[in-house]
Design an enzyme around this catalytic site. Structure first.
Site, PDB file in Angstrom:
ATOM      1  N   VAL A 111     -34.866  33.783 -29.233  1.00  0.00           N
ATOM      2  CA  VAL A 111     -34.751  32.943 -28.035  1.00  0.00           C
ATOM      3  C   VAL A 111     -36.136  32.692 -27.452  1.00  0.00           C
ATOM      4  O   VAL A 111     -36.253  32.080 -26.393  1.00  0.00           O
ATOM      5  CB  VAL A 111     -33.840  33.581 -26.961  1.00  0.00           C
ATOM      6  CG1 VAL A 111     -32.395  33.538 -27.397  1.00  0.00           C
ATOM      7  CG2 VAL A 111     -34.235  35.017 -26.671  1.00  0.00           C
ATOM      8  N   HIS A 112     -37.172  33.185 -28.124  1.00  0.00           N
ATOM      9  CA  HIS A 112     -38.537  33.021 -27.609  1.00  0.00           C
ATOM     10  C   HIS A 112     -39.294  32.022 -28.473  1.00  0.00           C
ATOM     11  O   HIS A 112     -39.704  32.355 -29.583  1.00  0.00           O
ATOM     12  CB  HIS A 112     -39.287  34.362 -27.633  1.00  0.00           C
ATOM     13  CG  HIS A 112     -38.686  35.413 -26.767  1.00  0.00           C
ATOM     14  ND1 HIS A 112     -39.126  36.723 -26.765  1.00  0.00           N
ATOM     15  CD2 HIS A 112     -37.690  35.372 -25.865  1.00  0.00           C
ATOM     16  CE1 HIS A 112     -38.418  37.421 -25.904  1.00  0.00           C
ATOM     17  NE2 HIS A 112     -37.523  36.628 -25.346  1.00  0.00           N
ATOM     18  N   LEU A 113     -39.491  30.846 -27.965  1.00  0.00           N
ATOM     19  CA  LEU A 113     -40.194  29.804 -28.723  1.00  0.00           C
ATOM     20  C   LEU A 113     -41.446  29.439 -27.948  1.00  0.00           C
ATOM     21  O   LEU A 113     -41.370  29.143 -26.752  1.00  0.00           O
ATOM     22  CB  LEU A 113     -39.267  28.595 -28.893  1.00  0.00           C
ATOM     23  CG  LEU A 113     -37.954  28.958 -29.582  1.00  0.00           C
ATOM     24  CD1 LEU A 113     -36.814  28.094 -29.096  1.00  0.00           C
ATOM     25  CD2 LEU A 113     -38.091  28.865 -31.082  1.00  0.00           C
TER      26      LEU A 113
END
Lengths: 170, 508
Positions: free
Chosen positions: B439-441
């Site tokens: 979920v970390h972009l």
């Protein structure tokens, strides 16, 4: 929420109905939850993009009709196979060295399993009651910290201009 | 639902219209929501456009929440080996409404790297302290109250303690979080101080306007100057509706590391650095399921109350993250009877995850129709770290009594003790068999002082256009190894100060 009004085609539904007892726990038949699971999946897919909907349909049809080519299937599609042969066909895809076949099997299983395990009957069976828990601890939170919470909420719209704060800090 | 004053949705936006503002912000999440509130309070006329809806009521129904608040119902995946499932929030308040609420400052060594290697202006820990503190105060960053911590997290901590590993309580944006374990579907009590209960109401209070259900197609330009945006209302059935045009002195793209480069690219903005869309990091994440003899009921208590930091220097951390049965069933590498057997033990399961500070770099390409595609290949170094991380995580879980562990690897045996886990993982497995999510972009419009290798300057201003700012995780020059939300909000606050410090330049 986007609800595109997506509906499984009759054929796609037939394939999913045949697939559900294989990918979901076998009890799904006795519990009479196959159609409920397929309906829940339909609702979910209504929020997916057109590409995902189309890719799923293409995958389902490929899965269905390629079964006819298998020598042991006597020209029958997946949804026409008896349970043991249908299961073997799914397993062939699940373990396939070809990524698209394997991914289709995994993703379709994932979606059907999600739909099944979200049914209230299954939550009950698992003794999973998050809403009850939420009600309980939400009340506890207000009992223990209500005054502080209300004060902090009120603070949220109090003036605190950035540049004045930055100036004071400097 | 009655919308608050200043919020408009598809029901209000039935006709084509042109709006005017000082600043138009595309995206209402950690970057956009924070920036909107800080600017609005200083008297700047702000319009925020958000593709998602205005949602404030949340419950435990996972798939309903995914449909309402996740872009493309969460079915987005990067292409590469392995393919990585990633999620982007699409709701007013953005991904921060559905994230886990971990709030860690950017580590000092990362800020130092950004300072020295990327030449960013005033980015050191000391200069950033004011901005971090300001955000932390607004969103109430604090440790959990003890009564909110469930058995799964206690087991994780006990395991770390038993092994003599460094484990710390997580800092989260919460006001007496009661541990509903519903973070990913929206906090039902409002205890999680996400933008929807902090910066968004604040922005509205100070006069900002929020137009939800508006998908921005392009940024309007006059030569090399951004002059506004054009979008279309997204109807309830997903089809496009009225045209919404906003003319503004400053255009801000805050729609995240996948959508921002796509929006800029399809609007014709180019960066001579060649870095627009490149430098994508993902903090790849793998999870294991450990089955215990005792009742754990991981859904009774907050998730990620602790973080195991023992291997931080190697680039990975652990946390316990309970997931509802439907999502466990979706991702478990089992079907049929095998799935039933795994799920029967759901209440005895600890789900623990590993977050990796990656060295792999991917990119976002924009397809001819304007849609973004993320390409990301996990490199050998990161793959090896994930393998080693899984080994260590198994060791922790077995040390506190796990009976078996399900690994996130297709077709892999289930170890029943730490030695077995080590042996199984040492046998090796193809990268494609690993189930990775994120979920970390981050990083696709990197900041930097030099336009030859950076897309924006130190404050998110696009190097090669006027009137255009980026304000989201795209700005990160590198991954940060901790949850990125606080860094995004802090950079947004810093960017707001920069705009206000230079009003004449940007707002006249």
């Amino acid at each position: 929420m986007i609800d595109s009004g997506y509906k499984h085609s009759l054929l796609a539904r037939k394939i999913l109905v045949a697939m559900a007892p294989i990918v979901c726990p076998p009890e799904i038949e006795d519990q009479d939850l196959i159609h409920a699971s397929v309906d829940a999946l339909e609702a979910f897919m209504s929020s997916c993009t057109g590409q995902v909907q189309s890719a799923t349909a293409v995958g389902l049809y490929a899965f269905e009709f390629s079964s006819c080519l298998h020598p042991a299937h006597n020209g029958r599609t997946f949804s026409q196979l008896p349970h043991d042969k249908a299961q073997a066909w799914f397993e062939l895809w699940w373990h396939s060295p070809l990524v698209p076949m394997r991914e289709f099997a995994k993703k379709t299983k994932g979606l059907l399993a999600m739909a099944y395990y979200e049914l209230p009957e299954i939550a009950e069976q698992l003794d999973y009651h998050p809403e009850k828990w939420i009600r309980l601890v939400a009340r506890r939170r207000l009992d223990l910290y209500g005054d502080e919470i209300r004060a902090k909420e009120a603070e949220n719209t109090e003036a605190d201009p950035l540049m004045a704060a930055l100036e004071a800090h400097r | 639902m009655t919308l608050p004053r200043g919020v408009y949705d598809r029901d209000d936006l039935t006709k084509d219209q042109t709006l005017f503002a000082d600043v138009v912000i595309v995206g209402s999440g950690a970057g956009g929501g924070t920036l909107a509130a800080e600017l609005a309070e200083e008297g700047v006329d702000v319009i925020v456009l958000e593709e998602g809806s205005y949602n404030t009521e949340f419950d435990s129904h996972a798939s309903k929440a995914i449909r309402r608040m996740y872009r493309d119902a969460g079915a987005t995946m990067s292409l590469g080996n392995p393919p990585i499932l990633y999620q982007e929030g699409m709701t007013v308040g953005g991904s921060a409404v559905i994230n886990g609420g971990m709030k860690w400052r950017t580590p000092d060594n990362i800020l130092h790297r950004w300072d020295v290697e990327d030449g960013l202006d005033r980015i050191g820990p000391k200069e950033m302290d004011f901005f971090f503190s300001r955000v932390e105060n607004r969103i109430n960053v604090a440790y959990q109250d003890p009564e909110s911590i469930g058995r799964d997290n206690q087991l994780l901590k006990e395991g770390a303690d038993k092994n003599g590993w460094d484990v710390i309580p997580n800092r989260r944006n919460q006001l007496h979080c009661s541990g509903t374990n519903n973070c990913a579907w929206g906090c039902p009590t409002g205890a999680k101080r996400s933008p929807i209960v902090t910066y968004i109401p604040r922005a509205l209070h100070f006069g900002a306007r929020i137009y939800s259900n508006v998908r921005v197609g392009k940024i309007l330009r006059k030569g090399k100057r951004a002059v506004g945006v054009e979008g279309r209302v997204v109807k309830a059935n997903g089809k496009t509706g009225a045209r919404i045009t906003v003319a503004a002195k400053l255009v801000v793209s805050s729609c995240g590391s996948i959508q921002t480069p796509a929006l800029l690219s399809r609007s014709g903005f180019k960066s001579p650095s060649g870095q627009l869309g490149r430098n994508l990091s993902m903090h790849p994440n793998v999870k294991v399921m450990a089955i215990f003899d005792e009742d754990v009921r991981g859904w009774e208590g907050v998730h990620q109350a602790y973080q195991v930091r023992e291997f931080k220097q190697e680039g990975f951390v652990f946390a316990a993250v309970n997931i509802p049965p439907s999502i466990v069933a979706m991702t478990a590498p089992h079907y049929g009877r095998g799935l039933a057997d795994v799920m029967a033990d759901y209440n005895k399961t600890v789900i623990a995850g590993l977050l990796l500070e990656d060295t792999s770099l991917g990119r976002v390409v924009t397809l001819p129709g304007g849609a973004p595609v993320a390409l990301y290949q996990l490199n050998q170094i990161d793959f090896e770290k994930l393998r080693r991380g899984l080994e260590m995580l198994c060791e922790l879980l077995f040390s506190v009594g796990a009976k078996r562990v399900l690994l996130p690897v297709d077709g892999m045996d289930e170890p029943t003790n730490a030695d077995e886990a080590r042996a199984i993982l040492a046998r090796g497995f193809p990268r494609s068999a690993l189930e990775v999510v994120t979920v970390h972009l981050m990083g696709t419009a990197r900041m930097g002082i030099d336009r030859r290798w950076a897309v924006t300057d130190s404050y998110g201003m696009f190097h090669d256009a006027a009137g255009l700012m980026v304000c989201d995780a795209s700005l990160f020059p590198s991954p940060i190894g901790v949850n990125p939300c606080l860094t995004i909000q802090t950079l947004a606050t810093r960017n707001a100060a920069h705009i206000l410090d230079n009003r004449k330049r940007y707002l006249q």
